[in-house]
Design a protein around this motif. Structure first.
Motif, PDB file in Angstrom:
ATOM      1  N   THR A 184       2.229  46.947 -37.884  1.00  6.84           N
ATOM      2  CA  THR A 184       1.174  46.555 -36.904  1.00  6.84           C
ATOM      3  C   THR A 184       1.555  47.158 -35.520  1.00  6.84           C
ATOM      4  O   THR A 184       2.687  47.021 -35.073  1.00  6.84           O
ATOM      5  CB  THR A 184       0.971  45.066 -36.879  1.00  6.84           C
ATOM      6  OG1 THR A 184       0.735  44.707 -38.219  1.00  6.84           O
ATOM      7  CG2 THR A 184      -0.239  44.775 -35.908  1.00  6.84           C
ATOM      8  N   LYS A 185       0.447  47.793 -34.721  1.00  2.35           N
ATOM      9  CA  LYS A 185       0.962  48.317 -33.614  1.00  2.35           C
ATOM     10  C   LYS A 185       0.047  47.332 -32.507  1.00  2.35           C
ATOM     11  O   LYS A 185      -0.864  47.073 -32.638  1.00  2.35           O
ATOM     12  CB  LYS A 185       0.432  49.741 -33.609  1.00  2.35           C
ATOM     13  CG  LYS A 185       1.131  50.771 -34.257  1.00  2.35           C
ATOM     14  CD  LYS A 185       0.581  52.162 -34.169  1.00  2.35           C
ATOM     15  CE  LYS A 185       1.499  52.953 -35.016  1.00  2.35           C
ATOM     16  NZ  LYS A 185       1.055  54.299 -35.073  1.00  2.35           N
ATOM     17  N   GLY A 186       0.604  47.338 -31.070  1.00  2.50           N
ATOM     18  CA  GLY A 186      -0.040  46.795 -30.153  1.00  2.50           C
ATOM     19  C   GLY A 186       0.120  47.761 -28.782  1.00  2.50           C
ATOM     20  O   GLY A 186       1.153  48.317 -28.781  1.00  2.50           O
ATOM     21  N   TRP A 187      -0.833  47.387 -27.958  1.00  4.17           N
ATOM     22  CA  TRP A 187      -0.741  48.265 -26.567  1.00  4.17           C
ATOM     23  C   TRP A 187      -0.873  46.985 -25.490  1.00  4.17           C
ATOM     24  O   TRP A 187      -1.652  46.149 -25.845  1.00  4.17           O
ATOM     25  CB  TRP A 187      -1.710  49.367 -26.352  1.00  4.17           C
ATOM     26  CG  TRP A 187      -1.469  50.560 -27.246  1.00  4.17           C
ATOM     27  CD1 TRP A 187      -0.954  51.661 -27.007  1.00  4.17           C
ATOM     28  CD2 TRP A 187      -1.963  50.631 -28.799  1.00  4.17           C
ATOM     29  NE1 TRP A 187      -1.048  52.617 -28.087  1.00  4.17           N
ATOM     30  CE2 TRP A 187      -1.790  51.927 -29.163  1.00  4.17           C
ATOM     31  CE3 TRP A 187      -2.679  49.794 -29.694  1.00  4.17           C
ATOM     32  CZ2 TRP A 187      -2.064  52.229 -30.411  1.00  4.17           C
ATOM     33  CZ3 TRP A 187      -3.002  49.942 -30.801  1.00  4.17           C
ATOM     34  CH2 TRP A 187      -2.456  51.405 -31.166  1.00  4.17           C
ATOM     35  N   TRP A 188      -0.194  47.438 -24.420  1.00  9.28           N
ATOM     36  CA  TRP A 188      -0.353  46.373 -23.434  1.00  9.28           C
ATOM     37  C   TRP A 188      -0.216  46.996 -21.817  1.00  9.28           C
ATOM     38  O   TRP A 188       0.653  47.788 -21.996  1.00  9.28           O
ATOM     39  CB  TRP A 188       0.584  45.191 -23.387  1.00  9.28           C
ATOM     40  CG  TRP A 188       2.126  45.397 -23.056  1.00  9.28           C
ATOM     41  CD1 TRP A 188       3.076  46.133 -23.991  1.00  9.28           C
ATOM     42  CD2 TRP A 188       3.025  45.000 -21.916  1.00  9.28           C
ATOM     43  NE1 TRP A 188       4.057  46.277 -23.305  1.00  9.28           N
ATOM     44  CE2 TRP A 188       4.353  45.402 -22.381  1.00  9.28           C
ATOM     45  CE3 TRP A 188       2.690  44.045 -20.728  1.00  9.28           C
ATOM     46  CZ2 TRP A 188       5.185  45.333 -21.273  1.00  9.28           C
ATOM     47  CZ3 TRP A 188       3.609  43.990 -19.884  1.00  9.28           C
ATOM     48  CH2 TRP A 188       5.005  44.504 -20.342  1.00  9.28           C
ATOM     49  N   SER A 189      -1.006  46.741 -21.006  1.00  8.96           N
ATOM     50  CA  SER A 189      -1.039  47.500 -19.641  1.00  8.96           C
ATOM     51  C   SER A 189      -1.329  46.705 -18.734  1.00  8.96           C
ATOM     52  O   SER A 189      -2.233  46.061 -18.745  1.00  8.96           O
ATOM     53  CB  SER A 189      -2.122  48.566 -19.900  1.00  8.96           C
ATOM     54  OG  SER A 189      -2.018  49.565 -18.676  1.00  8.96           O
ATOM     55  N   ILE A 190      -0.706  46.764 -17.560  1.00 11.23           N
ATOM     56  CA  ILE A 190      -0.891  45.951 -16.322  1.00 11.23           C
ATOM     57  C   ILE A 190      -1.337  47.098 -15.284  1.00 11.23           C
ATOM     58  O   ILE A 190      -0.724  47.797 -15.003  1.00 11.23           O
ATOM     59  CB  ILE A 190       0.406  45.304 -15.750  1.00 11.23           C
ATOM     60  CG1 ILE A 190       0.819  44.462 -16.959  1.00 11.23           C
ATOM     61  CG2 ILE A 190       0.064  44.760 -14.479  1.00 11.23           C
ATOM     62  CD1 ILE A 190       2.175  43.918 -16.396  1.00 11.23           C
ATOM     63  N   PRO A 191      -2.675  47.051 -14.805  1.00 17.54           N
ATOM     64  CA  PRO A 191      -3.138  47.907 -13.797  1.00 17.54           C
ATOM     65  C   PRO A 191      -2.507  47.838 -12.542  1.00 17.54           C
ATOM     66  O   PRO A 191      -1.934  46.613 -12.037  1.00 17.54           O
ATOM     67  CB  PRO A 191      -4.879  47.346 -13.718  1.00 17.54           C
ATOM     68  CG  PRO A 191      -4.741  46.543 -14.851  1.00 17.54           C
ATOM     69  CD  PRO A 191      -3.713  45.982 -15.423  1.00 17.54           C
ATOM     70  N   GLY A 192      -2.029  48.966 -12.072  1.00 17.33           N
ATOM     71  CA  GLY A 192      -1.125  48.998 -10.994  1.00 17.33           C
ATOM     72  C   GLY A 192       0.178  49.099 -11.128  1.00 17.33           C
ATOM     73  O   GLY A 192       0.915  49.372 -10.401  1.00 17.33           O
ATOM     74  N   VAL A 193       0.715  49.025 -12.493  1.00 17.40           N
ATOM     75  CA  VAL A 193       2.044  49.221 -12.871  1.00 17.40           C
ATOM     76  C   VAL A 193       2.297  50.410 -13.857  1.00 17.40           C
ATOM     77  O   VAL A 193       1.852  50.224 -14.838  1.00 17.40           O
ATOM     78  CB  VAL A 193       2.590  47.602 -13.402  1.00 17.40           C
ATOM     79  CG1 VAL A 193       4.173  47.944 -13.740  1.00 17.40           C
ATOM     80  CG2 VAL A 193       2.323  46.627 -12.518  1.00 17.40           C
ATOM     81  N   ASP A 194       2.949  51.328 -13.271  1.00 20.33           N
ATOM     82  CA  ASP A 194       2.924  52.481 -14.049  1.00 20.33           C
ATOM     83  C   ASP A 194       3.840  52.587 -15.374  1.00 20.33           C
ATOM     84  O   ASP A 194       3.274  53.105 -16.272  1.00 20.33           O
ATOM     85  CB  ASP A 194       3.796  53.565 -13.083  1.00 20.33           C
ATOM     86  CG  ASP A 194       2.859  53.898 -11.960  1.00 20.33           C
ATOM     87  OD1 ASP A 194       3.459  54.326 -10.633  1.00 20.33           O
ATOM     88  OD2 ASP A 194       1.747  53.806 -12.047  1.00 20.33           O
TER      89      ASP A 194
END
Length: 479
Positions: A184-194
């Motif tokens: 199972t795959k997951g993505w996570w991202s914090i806007p403003g953090v590269d």
């Protein structure tokens, strides 16, 4: 997949005995809605779903402890294929004392009950989402997570092994279904953090290393693609609001002029919801590799206008004190139960062991049990006597008076004491054993005997005495 209620029952029943939980699962009948992306070829239908959990312990009134709103989208393709997208819109608690981690258990049971789908979460710390004025309740203030802790909490919830051990009891180790679950795959991202290193540092390293999901930092979209072609825009979603604002700023022009994903994500980091010194995160979980659920159960649903009435009733209630939570629970349940049997609540009784597993037998609810040690383990003082009834202390089972706490009495011989840390041990030497030496700054003193000291006359001696003494010395010299 296991129905939501059955999965929640499996997770909650083994907990400490003595609680009655009621689950209100209120989905709406699917209605047609806008496409999530411009390039979507199928027809979309939307279901809004509200889940509320109430708890009631012995002697306590019923009260809502947590809730969740989700929006479930299904795309019906011309060839008959169905794709599902789940947006977890709001999760909130009232702060009312309840079972530990019950909110996480609710989310996990819901995710396990889903068929093949993609799950979308926007982690944004707010003092309240569903329960009006609950941010002012003292019990909730101490438990509300900040933005950094919330991001770690969501990722750990979505990584929990319970989600990936679905129906694996009868699956062999070589089965393709089991291997697909593990991938199972997951993505996570914090806007403003590269990058991920900065993101992990920004969240305070609260991300646990739990097997189950292969997480990748970033978003599952082509950075150069048009946002309306690849990013699903949900109802009441910060991405949808930003997209609408960008469209208005360009005079309502077509999607061809819309910014690409990379630029859109950069702008997100400067918006009021995702910027201004706060941290938010977008998480996507790909569960499309799951097996399709069997159509052996029919969900009970209500009309959208009935759902709206229940929702508006909840928004008008107050949850700022323990008493108001109990009153609001009663009023909200009265409104929900008007739509029986479609919204009949599910009941779960916790059947697990009590917290104090040392208890050998149950006692009356108005009394507390006092445990004593046998007489051969108790060191008695001089003058002590046996119990007045003549029974050995090892066979006595005494109930204390009402409101008396449980007391475990240990004998003095069983208590190991140690010297307090604040009192250091002191070794005292006799004065004859102490060898002193002069310090570098102390001058050396030579002591002379009294007969070797030449004294000088002072001005205080009378002159007649001095003359007489000199005369006597001269006479002795002449002799």
């Amino acid at each position: 997949m296991t129905p939501f209620y059955k999965e929640l029952k499996r997770l909650l029943e083994p907990l400490e005995k003595g609680s009655l939980l009621e689950i209100h699962d209120i989905p709406t009948i699917p209605i047609p809605c806008k496409k999530l992306t411009v390039n979507s070829k199928g027809d979309f239908k939307q279901t809004r779903r509200l889940i509320l959990i109430t708890t009631q312990s012995l002697g306590c009134p019923k009260a809502i402890v947590c809730g969740m709103e989700t929006i479930e989208y299904r795309e019906y393709h011309p060839e008959g294929r169905i794709e599902s997208s789940i947006y977890i819109s709001k999760v909130d608690t009232t702060g009312y004392p309840s079972i530990k981690n019950i909110t996480a258990i609710m989310i996990q049971a819901y995710l396990i009950s889903l068929g093949p789908c993609k799950v979308y979460v926007f982690a944004c710390a707010q003092p309240q989402y569903l329960f009006r004025d609950s941010a002012n309740y003292c019990e909730k203030k101490t438990k509300t997570l900040g933005d950094r802790a919330l991001i770690g909490w969501w990722r750990n919830i979505l990584s929990h092994p319970t989600l990936w051990n679905i129906n694996t009891q009868n699956i062999s180790e070589n089965d393709s279904t089991l291997s697909s679950i593990k991938k199972t795959k997951g993505w996570w991202s914090i806007p403003g953090v590269d990058d991920e290193r900065q993101a992990v540092h920004a969240t305070g390293n609260r991300l646990k290393n739990i097997p189950g999901v292969v997480w990748k930092y970033g978003y599952p979209y082509d950075p150069k693609a048009n946002i309306k072609d690849v990013i699903p825009l949900f109802e009441d979603d910060t991405k949808a609001r930003l997209s609408a604002a960008l469209c208005e700023s360009k005079g309502g022009r077509d999607s061809e002029d819309t910014i690409n994903v990379e630029g859109f994500w950069e702008i997100l980091g400067h918006t009021e919801e995702c910027g201004a010194g706060r941290l938010t995160a977008f998480l996507v979980l790909d569960l499309t590799n799951r097996t399709k659920p069997k159509d052996n159960t029919t969900e009970k649903m209500i009309m959208r206008k009935s759902f709206t009435r229940i929702w508006n009733t909840m928004m008008d209630l107050f949850f700022d004190t323990k008493e108001n939570i109990e009153k609001s629970t009663k009023k909200l349940e009265a409104t929900i139960l008007e739509y029986r049997p479609a919204v009949e609540p599910y009941k779960i009784h916790t059947l697990g062991d009590p917290v104090d597993k040392r208890a050998s037998s149950s006692v009356d609810k108005n009394n507390t049990e006092v445990r004593t040690l046998s007489s051969n383990l108790i060191k008695k003082k001089a003058g002590s006597t046996s119990p007045a009834n003549g029974l050995e202390s090892s066979s006595i089972k005494t109930s204390s008076a009402e409101n008396t706490p449980v007391v475990n009495v240990l004998g003095n011989s069983l208590i190991k004491r140690k010297t307090p840390v604040s009192v250091p041990a002191v070794n005292v030497l006799r004065s004859s054993l102490i060898k002193r030496k002069t310090t570098e700054n102390t001058p050396k003193v030579n002591t002379l005997e009294a007969n070797s000291i030449k004294r000088k006359t002072t001005g205080d001696i009378p002159m007649s005495t001095v003359l007489e003494n000199n005369l006597q010395k001269r006479l002795k010299t002449e002799e």
